[in-house]
Enzyme design. Structure first.
Site, PDB file in Angstrom:
ATOM      1  N   SER A  17     -12.383 -23.928  37.943  1.00  0.00           N
ATOM      2  CA  SER A  17     -12.362 -22.981  39.055  1.00  0.00           C
ATOM      3  C   SER A  17     -13.383 -21.886  38.825  1.00  0.00           C
ATOM      4  O   SER A  17     -13.430 -21.285  37.750  1.00  0.00           O
ATOM      5  CB  SER A  17     -10.962 -22.366  39.197  1.00  0.00           C
ATOM      6  OG  SER A  17     -10.949 -21.378  40.204  1.00  0.00           O
ATOM      7  N   ASN A  22       0.144 -14.168  45.032  1.00  0.00           N
ATOM      8  CA  ASN A  22       1.157 -13.656  44.108  1.00  0.00           C
ATOM      9  C   ASN A  22       1.041 -12.140  44.088  1.00  0.00           C
ATOM     10  O   ASN A  22      -0.064 -11.600  43.930  1.00  0.00           O
ATOM     11  CB  ASN A  22       0.933 -14.191  42.689  1.00  0.00           C
ATOM     12  CG  ASN A  22       1.573 -15.543  42.462  1.00  0.00           C
ATOM     13  OD1 ASN A  22       2.737 -15.746  42.774  1.00  0.00           O
ATOM     14  ND2 ASN A  22       0.801 -16.473  41.934  1.00  0.00           N
ATOM     15  N   CYS A  30      -2.960 -24.677  32.453  1.00  0.00           N
ATOM     16  CA  CYS A  30      -3.992 -23.787  32.980  1.00  0.00           C
ATOM     17  C   CYS A  30      -4.421 -22.880  31.838  1.00  0.00           C
ATOM     18  O   CYS A  30      -3.586 -22.174  31.247  1.00  0.00           O
ATOM     19  CB  CYS A  30      -3.438 -22.967  34.151  1.00  0.00           C
ATOM     20  SG  CYS A  30      -4.603 -21.744  34.810  1.00  0.00           S
ATOM     21  N   SER A  51     -13.517 -20.582  44.321  1.00  0.00           N
ATOM     22  CA  SER A  51     -12.693 -19.483  44.843  1.00  0.00           C
ATOM     23  C   SER A  51     -13.419 -18.833  46.005  1.00  0.00           C
ATOM     24  O   SER A  51     -14.243 -17.936  45.830  1.00  0.00           O
ATOM     25  CB  SER A  51     -12.422 -18.462  43.730  1.00  0.00           C
ATOM     26  OG  SER A  51     -11.703 -19.049  42.683  1.00  0.00           O
ATOM     27  N   LEU A  52     -13.106 -19.282  47.214  1.00  0.00           N
ATOM     28  CA  LEU A  52     -13.762 -18.771  48.417  1.00  0.00           C
ATOM     29  C   LEU A  52     -13.029 -17.534  48.936  1.00  0.00           C
ATOM     30  O   LEU A  52     -13.606 -16.453  49.042  1.00  0.00           O
ATOM     31  CB  LEU A  52     -13.796 -19.870  49.481  1.00  0.00           C
ATOM     32  CG  LEU A  52     -14.477 -19.541  50.806  1.00  0.00           C
ATOM     33  CD1 LEU A  52     -15.909 -19.090  50.599  1.00  0.00           C
ATOM     34  CD2 LEU A  52     -14.413 -20.751  51.743  1.00  0.00           C
ATOM     35  N   HIS A  53     -11.782 -17.695  49.335  1.00  0.00           N
ATOM     36  CA  HIS A  53     -10.849 -16.616  49.660  1.00  0.00           C
ATOM     37  C   HIS A  53     -11.166 -15.806  50.912  1.00  0.00           C
ATOM     38  O   HIS A  53     -10.330 -15.015  51.352  1.00  0.00           O
ATOM     39  CB  HIS A  53     -10.676 -15.667  48.473  1.00  0.00           C
ATOM     40  CG  HIS A  53     -10.164 -16.338  47.243  1.00  0.00           C
ATOM     41  ND1 HIS A  53      -9.192 -17.312  47.281  1.00  0.00           N
ATOM     42  CD2 HIS A  53     -10.512 -16.199  45.930  1.00  0.00           C
ATOM     43  CE1 HIS A  53      -8.947 -17.734  46.041  1.00  0.00           C
ATOM     44  NE2 HIS A  53      -9.727 -17.089  45.210  1.00  0.00           N
ATOM     45  N   GLY A  82     -10.672 -15.067  33.079  1.00  0.00           N
ATOM     46  CA  GLY A  82     -12.101 -15.262  32.877  1.00  0.00           C
ATOM     47  C   GLY A  82     -12.751 -16.150  33.917  1.00  0.00           C
ATOM     48  O   GLY A  82     -12.087 -16.854  34.684  1.00  0.00           O
ATOM     49  N   GLU A  83     -14.074 -16.121  33.951  1.00  0.00           N
ATOM     50  CA  GLU A  83     -14.885 -16.950  34.831  1.00  0.00           C
ATOM     51  C   GLU A  83     -15.562 -18.021  33.966  1.00  0.00           C
ATOM     52  O   GLU A  83     -16.437 -17.713  33.155  1.00  0.00           O
ATOM     53  CB  GLU A  83     -15.934 -16.088  35.543  1.00  0.00           C
ATOM     54  CG  GLU A  83     -17.100 -16.832  36.186  1.00  0.00           C
ATOM     55  CD  GLU A  83     -16.689 -17.934  37.140  1.00  0.00           C
ATOM     56  OE1 GLU A  83     -17.097 -19.091  36.923  1.00  0.00           O
ATOM     57  OE2 GLU A  83     -15.942 -17.641  38.102  1.00  0.00           O
ATOM     58  N   CYS A 109      -6.807  -9.852  41.410  1.00  0.00           N
ATOM     59  CA  CYS A 109      -6.555 -10.473  40.116  1.00  0.00           C
ATOM     60  C   CYS A 109      -6.322  -9.441  39.018  1.00  0.00           C
ATOM     61  O   CYS A 109      -7.135  -8.526  38.830  1.00  0.00           O
ATOM     62  CB  CYS A 109      -7.735 -11.375  39.740  1.00  0.00           C
ATOM     63  SG  CYS A 109      -7.472 -12.303  38.224  1.00  0.00           S
TER      64      CYS A 109
END
Length: 341
Positions: A188, A288, A102, A211-213, A156-157, A116
């Site tokens: 992602s 987490n 990752c 990433s809906l969440h 990062g995005e 995050c």
């Protein structure tokens, strides 16, 4: 100065022509840079005068391992120091089907997601294609493990660093280097406006993980400020459906389970309704814990109940296996600890 680690084969050929070198030198140099060589002196099949020329006009930096954490489940987290003094994280995870790394795509992040640690302090800069390649190959070298899969899900995005990420994706498949094909890569994204549409135009056979969440605008906007700027949850799903139609690739939706906020029966019903008619896959992610965050992980029984509701509504769903629970495995945690002393 040229960033030679971020140059594609054709760009290196142009550089060799400018330096008055024969064409075959371009292939030699490309093979060295694609394999994550640590310095020009290591390019042993090049004449000394060419290595000196390259050192004068090109940058080639080796990342410094600032920290390494090993989990009892085999997960390894690295903190890499970059040439400008900043740092990013990569995580190596071992599965029965192969080893996954990752990687980060930016130094910091400007998306501001509440759960995050990566976003604390905002975005400092984009990573170059070469720096992303370094994460893959130096993580492999440090761990002694062959990497077969890549996940762009670190700091990062990715779609906020679109051009560099696309160049990295073109380069990482080179057999001289990592040799990892698109079907072994997942990207992602939280869905910044226009990003998914641009990615669809590239028509890559990677896995898009969104990433809906949260299944409603009120909750998602509270957790993820990007929701307001990108048109809301329904608009996001429309864009994902269009991506599916354009590429033929099924979309995966990441859904974070935070106690009392995103894990209720009501939220499960809303999520099932939102994805009705879609063949998207939902990946439930037990939160987490991040120091300083008001969000708490859902208990195992709540995770089980949420999954059952989705399955009863015909949603394809799995629960992500927690890895690295005994180290700072959550995105940005190790970097944040270093910054805070």
């Amino acid at each position: 100065m040229y960033d030679i680690r971020s140059m594609e084969r054709s760009e290196i050929a142009e550089l060799m022509a400018k330096l008055g070198e024969p064409k075959f030198r371009a292939e030699q140099v490309w093979r060295w840079t694609a394999a994550a060589v640590g310095g020009f002196d290591e390019m042993t099949n090049l004449p000394k005068n060419l290595r000196e020329k390259l050192a004068e006009c090109c940058e080639l930096h080796r990342p410094e391992m600032l920290a390494e954490q090993k989990s009892s489940d085999g997960t390894i987290k690295y903190l890499w120091g970059l040439s400008d003094g900043s740092a990013v994280e990569s995580v190596v995870m071992q599965y029965h089907h192969g080893n996954t790394v990752c990687i980060s795509t930016q130094v910091g992040c400007r998306m501001g997601c509440a759960f995050c640690a990566s976003t604390r302090g905002g975005k400092l800069r984009d990573l170059t294609p070469g720096e992303m390649l370094d994460e893959v190959q130096w993580s492999s070298k440090a761990s002694g493990l062959d990497i077969s899969n890549i996940v762009l899900m670190g700091i990062g995005e990715p779609l906020d660093n679109f051009d560099n990420v696309m160049k990295f994706l073109r380069m990482v498949g080179a057999p001289e280097g990592a040799g990892i094909g698109m079907r072994h890569i997942s990207l992602s994204t939280c869905g910044p406006e226009g990003g998914i549409e641009r990615l669809a135009e590239e028509d890559l056979q990677l896995t898009l993980s969104v990433s809906l969440h949260a299944p409603d605008d009120e909750t998602r906007s509270r957790l993820m400020p990007i929701n307001r700027a990108s048109g809301g949850v329904k608009r996001l799903i429309e864009r994902c459906n269009a991506y599916r139609k354009a590429t033929g690739r099924r979309v995966s939706y990441e859904y974070l389970l935070a106690s009392g906020i995103t894990d209720t029966d009501e939220k499960a019903e809303l999520l099932a309704k939102l994805l009705s008619g879609s063949d998207g896959h939902v990946n439930l992610i037990p939160l987490n814990h991040v120091d300083g965050s008001p969000l708490e992980p859902s208990d195992p029984e709540r995770v089980r109940r949420f999954k059952e509701i989705l399955e009863s509504r015909g949603v394809n769903v799995t629960v992500r296996r927690r890895m690295g629970a005994d180290i700072d495995a959550a995105c940005g945690q190790l970097r944040s600890k270093r910054q805070n002393g």
